[in-house]
Design a protein around this motif. Structure first.
Motif, mmCIF file in Angstrom:
data_model
loop_
_atom_site.group_PDB
_atom_site.id
_atom_site.type_symbol
_atom_site.label_atom_id
_atom_site.label_comp_id
_atom_site.label_asym_id
_atom_site.label_seq_id
_atom_site.Cartn_x
_atom_site.Cartn_y
_atom_site.Cartn_z
ATOM 1 N N GLU A 222 -6.010 0.845 7.042
ATOM 2 C CA GLU A 222 -5.292 1.592 7.560
ATOM 3 C C GLU A 222 -4.735 1.430 8.948
ATOM 4 O O GLU A 222 -3.670 1.920 9.184
ATOM 5 N N ALA B 52 0.630 -1.240 -0.122
ATOM 6 C CA ALA B 52 0.054 -0.099 -0.039
ATOM 7 C C ALA B 52 0.714 1.366 -0.087
ATOM 8 O O ALA B 52 0.170 2.329 -0.324
ATOM 9 N N SER B 53 2.050 1.280 0.474
ATOM 10 C CA SER B 53 2.892 2.460 0.467
ATOM 11 C C SER B 53 3.047 2.956 -1.043
ATOM 12 O O SER B 53 3.247 4.240 -1.104
ATOM 13 N N ASP C 30 -2.994 1.858 -11.769
ATOM 14 C CA ASP C 30 -4.146 1.573 -11.136
ATOM 15 C C ASP C 30 -4.664 0.133 -11.169
ATOM 16 O O ASP C 30 -5.019 -0.230 -12.467
ATOM 17 N N HIS D 53 1.193 1.371 -3.781
ATOM 18 C CA HIS D 53 -0.192 1.228 -4.795
ATOM 19 C C HIS D 53 -1.380 1.685 -3.934
ATOM 20 O O HIS D 53 -2.351 2.077 -4.699
ATOM 21 N N GLY D 54 -1.303 2.155 -2.655
ATOM 22 C CA GLY D 54 -2.420 2.717 -1.779
ATOM 23 C C GLY D 54 -3.418 1.556 -1.579
ATOM 24 O O GLY D 54 -3.450 0.386 -2.169
ATOM 25 N N ASN D 55 -4.033 1.844 -0.538
ATOM 26 C CA ASN D 55 -4.870 0.798 0.135
ATOM 27 C C ASN D 55 -5.814 0.127 -0.858
ATOM 28 O O ASN D 55 -6.344 -0.818 -1.047
ATOM 29 N N ASP D 56 -6.363 1.026 -1.726
ATOM 30 C CA ASP D 56 -7.549 1.042 -2.732
ATOM 31 C C ASP D 56 -6.990 0.508 -4.044
ATOM 32 O O ASP D 56 -7.518 0.087 -4.928
ATOM 33 N N ASN E 27 -1.445 -0.578 7.861
ATOM 34 C CA ASN E 27 -0.268 -0.011 7.136
ATOM 35 C C ASN E 27 0.885 0.480 8.009
ATOM 36 O O ASN E 27 0.709 0.643 9.189
ATOM 37 N N GLN F 65 -2.489 6.232 -5.628
ATOM 38 C CA GLN F 65 -2.336 7.574 -5.482
ATOM 39 C C GLN F 65 -2.002 7.898 -4.186
ATOM 40 O O GLN F 65 -2.519 8.091 -3.330
ATOM 41 N N THR F 66 -0.564 7.596 -4.147
ATOM 42 C CA THR F 66 0.199 7.760 -2.866
ATOM 43 C C THR F 66 1.314 8.885 -3.038
ATOM 44 O O THR F 66 1.470 9.356 -4.102
#
Length: 210
Positions: A170, A84-85, A107, A87-90, A173, A94-95
């Motif tokens: 969250e 996620a750092s 994405d 790719h983002g959690n979703d 993370n 958008q990190t």
């Protein structure tokens, strides 16, 4: 027939030279900055090489790990802690780091990723992709392979991820020392406690370290 084949080969070589000249001109003009958007020809070439780089025994392979809620939950925790750092959690990239890679972090909810075979996604996770910043997470063990196949299931789930799942991630993370302290202070405030928690490492240290 020979003349037609010669024309085709000549056209391909001409296009290759033109592409190389264009890319060289761009490099001379703007350097090797990661801020640049990859040109279309580079995108097509990279996707082609990515497809060809998938080992033949994995290209059409289905996920051998059964899809269960437990496997998706394991993949979700793994993704939150390791992926996620960037790719983002979703999974949308958008990190703070995602847009600064070259090419930018994709994405994962879009067809370009979701249309790939299970085996192709597994190969990317296990082996990484050179010159993109995507690391190779696999180490050749059965445990590593199981974790990567679980991540494939979670990546398939990303387009349908819920706000509740994102909130859960969250909490999983990686966090800095300051973030752990802030979380602990907020927790203490909500519970009606006062003052920081002491630890063996010194004053006002809370939470675990990664």
């Amino acid at each position: 027939m020979i003349r037609r084949r010669t024309k085709v080969i000549g056209l391909v070589l001409l296009l290759g030279l033109a592409t190389g000249a264009t890319m060289l001109a761009r490099t001379v003009r703007s350097g090797l900055s990661a801020h640049e958007e990859p040109p279309l020809v580079e995108v097509v070439l990279a996707r082609t090489l990515r497809r060809l780089a998938v080992p033949s025994d994995l290209r059409g392979r289905k996920n051998p790990v059964p899809f269960t809620s437990e496997v998706v939950a394991e993949g979700k925790a793994h993704f939150a802690d390791h992926c996620a750092s960037c790719h983002g959690n979703d999974g949308k990239g958008q990190t703070p780091m995602g847009p600064n890679f070259y090419p930018k972090v994709p994405d994962l909810t879009l067809p370009d990723t979701q249309s790939q075979s299970d085996g192709a996604l597994f190969a990317t996770i296990e082996n990484g992709i050179r010159l993109t910043g995507m690391p190779a997470w696999g180490n050749g063990t059965a445990e590593s392979a199981y974790g990567s196949w679980g991540l494939v299931h979670f990546i398939r789930h990303l387009p349908r991820i819920t706000p509740e799942e994102l909130a859960e991630m969250e909490q999983l993370n990686p966090k800095t020392r300051e973030e752990w302290e802030a979380m602990e202070q907020e927790k203490q405030f909500l519970e009606g406690q006062e003052g920081p928690v002491k630890s063996d490492e010194g004053p006002a240290v809370q939470g675990q370290h990664h």
